[in-house]
Design an enzyme around this catalytic site. Structure first.
Site, short mmCIF file in Angstrom:
data_model
loop_
_atom_site.label_atom_id
_atom_site.label_comp_id
_atom_site.label_asym_id
_atom_site.label_seq_id
_atom_site.Cartn_x
_atom_site.Cartn_y
_atom_site.Cartn_z
N HIS A 160 62.83 62.80 81.71
CA HIS A 160 61.51 62.19 81.79
C HIS A 160 60.89 61.23 80.46
O HIS A 160 61.17 61.27 79.83
CB HIS A 160 60.81 63.65 80.59
CG HIS A 160 60.23 64.95 81.41
ND1 HIS A 160 59.83 65.21 82.87
CD2 HIS A 160 60.32 66.38 81.80
CE1 HIS A 160 59.07 66.43 83.38
NE2 HIS A 160 60.42 67.12 82.27
N CYS A 222 59.63 58.82 84.81
CA CYS A 222 57.68 58.45 85.67
C CYS A 222 57.37 57.56 85.04
O CYS A 222 57.82 57.28 84.40
CB CYS A 222 56.80 59.97 85.66
SG CYS A 222 57.67 60.89 85.92
#
Length: 293
Positions: A160, A222
């Site tokens: 993440h 991301c």
């Protein structure tokens, strides 16, 4: 008159105390994410370190060799059946075999460790990239090769960015060509060098490529930060013939948002100190007496 003045001074002092209390509370709210994130970063590093120690001390060389043989066999089978981006679910063909590979006793589910010294990244790696896994560390993408190296293999590891209490891959965008990436699995550490980086769509699975004779590692997170509409792919290639040993120990590393947060707090404190100094200076000035005719 004197009583009224003392009452005014008392109420003004109370207001200042209340204002100061709210300011302190605001500063604490701004500051809290920084130590919380650093603590979680340290905790995740300890899990990664524990994996390396378990592989180096708790598991003997024969067990490590068996784990690596099984992982290489899985990769060979995957090369014949075809790499894919199928969902990591028990009903998916090959999923159960995948979950049984690289299972090390005492590792708490970790199958490896990924370390990027230049970016302060040090994370345990787990099977799959499901949401619960990515809250614990990095995840290996089901359908890609297991991260044990080998000509023609491509292993994909994801983590993440933008979590409120952990850095994970926050600093992955700082990587440049030539930066080292280390992967430790079952007592062996492989060294890779960053070759390329690019931004792709969230479902652009064809961006993961497999090259004949090339041992690759792809790190994914991301992007942009906090928006997460796309994916950043950092591609690294194995450095052959080198004995890799990443640096040990945890080092405090601040993300850009931590630095910005601390600078904001410092600016608020400086403003408050300057305001207090000006107020005291004004209070110490003698009152101006106007002449009365």
């Amino acid at each position: 008159m004197m009583t009224r003045r003392r009452d005014c001074q008392g109420s003004g002092s109370a207001r200042r105390r209340r204002s100061l209390l709210w300011i302190v509370v605001g500063i604490m709210i701004l500051l809290l994410p920084v130590p919380l994130t650093l603590w979680n970063d340290y905790r995740v590093h300890q899990i990664a370190e524990q994996y390396s120690q378990q592989a180096g001390n708790g598991v003997n060389s024969e067990q490590n060799a068996k784990l690596l043989r099984e992982a290489h066999a899985y990769n060979e089978k995957l090369a014949h059946t075809g790499h894919h981006a199928l969902p990591p679910e028990p009903s998916t063909p090959g999923f159960n075999d995948y979950m049984k590979t690289l299972v090390m006793p005492g590792s708490d589910g970790a199958i490896g460790r990924v370390t990027v010294p230049s970016a302060g990244i040090d994370l345990p790696v787990y099977h799959t990239t499901t949401s619960d896994v990515l809250y614990r560390g990095a995840g290996h993408m089901f359908g890609s090769d297991l991260p044990v190296g080998g000509a023609g293999t491509t292993s994909v590891i994801s983590a993440h960015t933008g979590m409120v209490n952990a850095s994970m891959f926050d600093r992955l965008p700082t990587l440049g060509r030539g930066d080292d990436v280390y992967v430790t699995v079952a007592g062996q550490t492989l060294r890779y060098k960053v070759r390329d980086r690019r931004i792709v769509g969230p479902y652009d699975y064809k961006a993961i490529t497999y090259e004949r004779g090339v041992d690759k590692l792809v790190l994914i997170t991301c992007t942009p930060y906090g928006i997460n509409t796309d994916r950043l792919l950092v591609e690294a290639v194995r450095v052959p013939g080198t004995v890799a040993s990443p640096p040990d120990g945890w080092h405090l590393s601040l993300s850009w948002w931590m630095i910005l947060d601390l600078l904001l707090i410092a600016a608020i404190v400086c403003y408050l100190l300057m305001s207090r100094r000006r107020r005291k200076k004004k209070e110490q000035e003698p009152p101006v007496v106007s002449a009365v005719r």
